[in-house]
Design an enzyme around this catalytic site. Structure first.
Site, PDB file in Angstrom:
ATOM      1  N   ASP A   1       9.753   5.676 -10.173  1.00 61.46           N
ATOM      2  CA  ASP A   1       9.250   6.301 -11.398  1.00 61.46           C
ATOM      3  C   ASP A   1       9.978   7.598 -11.723  1.00 61.46           C
ATOM      4  OD1 ASP A   1       7.490   4.297 -11.919  1.00 61.46           O
ATOM      5  OD2 ASP A   1       5.687   5.382 -11.309  1.00 61.46           O
TER       6      ASP A   1
ATOM      7  N   LYS B   1      -0.598  -4.134  -3.484  1.00 59.63           N
ATOM      8  CA  LYS B   1      -1.913  -3.627  -3.066  1.00 59.63           C
ATOM      9  C   LYS B   1      -2.106  -2.228  -3.635  1.00 59.63           C
ATOM     10  CE  LYS B   1      -4.831  -2.531   0.915  1.00 59.63           C
ATOM     11  NZ  LYS B   1      -5.084  -1.117   0.582  1.00 59.63           N
TER      12      LYS B   1
ATOM     13  N   SER C   1       0.819  -1.214   0.000  1.00 51.46           N
ATOM     14  CA  SER C   1       0.000   0.000   0.000  1.00 51.46           C
ATOM     15  C   SER C   1       0.854   1.266   0.000  1.00 51.46           C
ATOM     16  CB  SER C   1      -0.945  -0.046   1.201  1.00 51.46           C
ATOM     17  OG  SER C   1      -1.926   0.945   1.129  1.00 51.46           O
TER      18      SER C   1
END
Length: 553
Positions: A303, A317, A292
């Protein structure tokens, strides 16, 4: 021509009206179906209460029914009755009124497993391994752990008495409850002269503030590189994850977006402050239990090519939960959206809308995983959590070590040791000497800790299948010889696996003196992921090439 146009307009009006009517009817059909089935459910419970041969608890039956219904959706959608609201609030905020101790059941006995440093239990002298006998006047020896936990919790500044057994002694301890706020960063420190380390265990309230404080302090100590550890971190508050990312990337950058069925849950979360340090070389440690919010932090930093990820693939998740109030102070925590990290990836690994024959969600097959690109052009995939840039295999333990831990023998020996020794050197200095290890081996002589090795289990399976398929008589001599050859020798295993058993002993003993943070500190010099991190951070060219392949710093 004009007549034809009027006919066309009339046709479109009728068609649109029919569509609206169809939509209205469909919506009302759904509402009618909900009302109808709720009425049936209520009628059923009433009739059960009236006619069933034994007394029933309607509230318990309804709760079971609700939970069974929600299990059909996903593991994160759950009903929270009024009596559990305090526990839920504690999980999300990290705050509660109590004594500040983790309790649990070891081999049938309720005991203190970890007093938190600086809180009432630890300050009053309660120790790991203390067996819980009474809370005030209530004998709790046969209570469930959850029941004892409720007795220990209560409003701040209220008093209670706890009676415990420590070895052969019985002690009565008076405590004053206080507001307990568990830090999200149980430990931070310097791994070496240049590298700082932060252990982030949760994303409850103030997680970002805890990391920020640790980062600034480490920089003041000379940290020029950083390891952020989110292994085993189950996640928590989305806002805290965004703010942790913001410590390392500039203001105005997207960190995560949420998309759901309702417009109200669609949102884009961006960094809102100036970073603490946007250039410090950074490694993030992840594993299969990072979930999460942990995945948002790791994924966003990956990223933006801001950090090298070391470890193992995360849990996967990518579902967002919101809490909705219900009648009578109950609540439901339900999945309302999916979150997407800056590259556009959805990291959810299980598709709960497409279940198998046993009702379990299906893993997303590799063939359906999509490619995305980081800011620097590296290819990353969705649909299976966050994958590390540098993989490190998980550590496996010998069956003898597992048995000694599972049977509580290492735990019990650490209790014995701590009762006989007032202090030990610091976590990174303390060693289990050969003499202490021999003392442990001698102490084991009258203890039961037998186990089955993996090879023995394989031979047992072979024997079972051979008997089932009528081959046993033909190979029984060979099986007997195999058993003799691989049969484990506990005394020999205590020698063969001495180093890893000593590590387990060391960790358990250290908790008696330095608590949770001590175990983290002690692991710094032998943690394989940390060793890998230091290697990556120690070679600037390697670090730069991982983040931007083909380019050298």
């Amino acid at each position: 021509m004009l007549k034809n146009r009027k006919i066309l307009v009339l046709f479109l009006v009728v068609l649109l009206g029919s569509g609206t009517l169809f939509s209205f009817v469909t919506k009302n059909d759904k509402l009618f179906a909900i009302a109808k089935n709720l009425d049936i459910f209520a009628s059923l419970v009433r009739e059960l209460d009236s006619y069933y041969v034994d007394d029933i608890d309607p509230e318990e039956l309804v709760t079971i029914g609700i939970n069974a219904m929600l299990e059909e959706l996903d593991p994160y959608t759950e009903y929270i009755p009024e009596e559990n609201s305090d526990d839920f609030r504690m999980m999300t905020t990290g705050e509660y009124g109590g004594v500040g101790a983790l309790i649990g059941n070891r081999t049938g006995t309720n005991m203190i497993l970890m007093p938190y440093k600086g809180f009432p239990a630890q300050e009053a002298g309660l120790r790991i391994g203390d067996e819980l006998l009474k809370v005030d006047s209530i004998d709790v020896r046969k209570y469930e752990t959850a029941e004892i936990s409720k007795l220990l919790k209560g409003p701040a500044n209220t008093n209670l008495k706890v009676k415990v057994k420590r070895g052969e002694d019985t002690l009565a301890v008076e405590l004053t409850r206080k507001k307990i706020v568990i830090s999200n960063v149980p430990y931070y420190g310097m791994i070496d002269e240049q590298t700082g380390y932060i252990k982030l265990t949760d994303f409850t309230t103030n997680a970002a503030a805890d990391v920020r404080k640790a980062l600034i302090d480490l920089k003041s100590q000379g940290a020029q590189k950083l390891v952020l550890d989110v292994r085993d971190n189950p996640g928590g508050i989305l806002k805290e994850a965004v703010e942790v990312v913001n410590l390392f990337i500039p203001k105005g950058r997207e960190v995560v977006s949420t998309k759901g069925k309702l417009q109200s849950v669609n949102a884009v979360y961006k960094t809102e402050k100036a970073p603490v340090d946007k250039d410090i070389p950074l490694v993030v440690l992840i594993n299969e239990r990072s979930a999460s919010a942990s995945e948002i932090v790791a994924g966003a930093l990956q990223d933006y090519d801001r950090a090298v990820l070391v470890g193992r693939k995360t849990f996967g998740k990518g579902l967002v939960q919101s809490t909705v109030p219900l009648s009578y102070n109950s609540q439901v925590k339900l999945t309302t959206a999916k979150y997407y990290i800056p590259s556009g990836r959805l990291i959810q690994a299980i598709d709960y809308s497409n279940k198998d024959e046993e009702g379990q969600g299906r893993s997303i097959p590799d063939s359906l995983r999509n490619e995305f690109k980081t800011k620097g052009g590296r290819i990353v995939l969705d649909g299976a959590g966050i994958e590390p840039d540098q993989s490190v295999d998980s550590r496996t333990y010998a069956p003898i070590t597992f048995s000694l831990v599972a049977r509580g023998l290492i735990f019990d020996f650490a209790n014995k040791f701590s009762r006989q020794n007032e202090e030990i050197p610091g976590p990174r200095k303390f060693k289990v000497s050969d003499e202490l290890y021999e003392e442990f081996v001698e102490w084991l002589q009258d203890k039961e800790y037998d186990y089955t090795t993996r090879v023995e289990k394989t031979i047992a399976d072979l024997e079972k299948y051979a008997e089932k398929e009528k081959y046993f008589e033909e190979i029984q001599d060979e099986i007997a010889q195999l058993k003799k050859s691989v049969g484990h020798n506990k005394e020999q295993d205590l020698i063969t696996f001495k180093d890893e058993i000593k590590d387990a002993l060391k960790d358990e003993i250290i908790t008696r003196y330095y608590y949770q943070e001590g175990v983290v500190e002690a692991s710094l010099d032998r943690d394989e992921e940390i060793k890998k991190s230091l290697t990556v951070l120690g070679d600037q060219n390697q670090f730069a090439m991982i983040l931007k392949p083909g380019k050298k710093k």
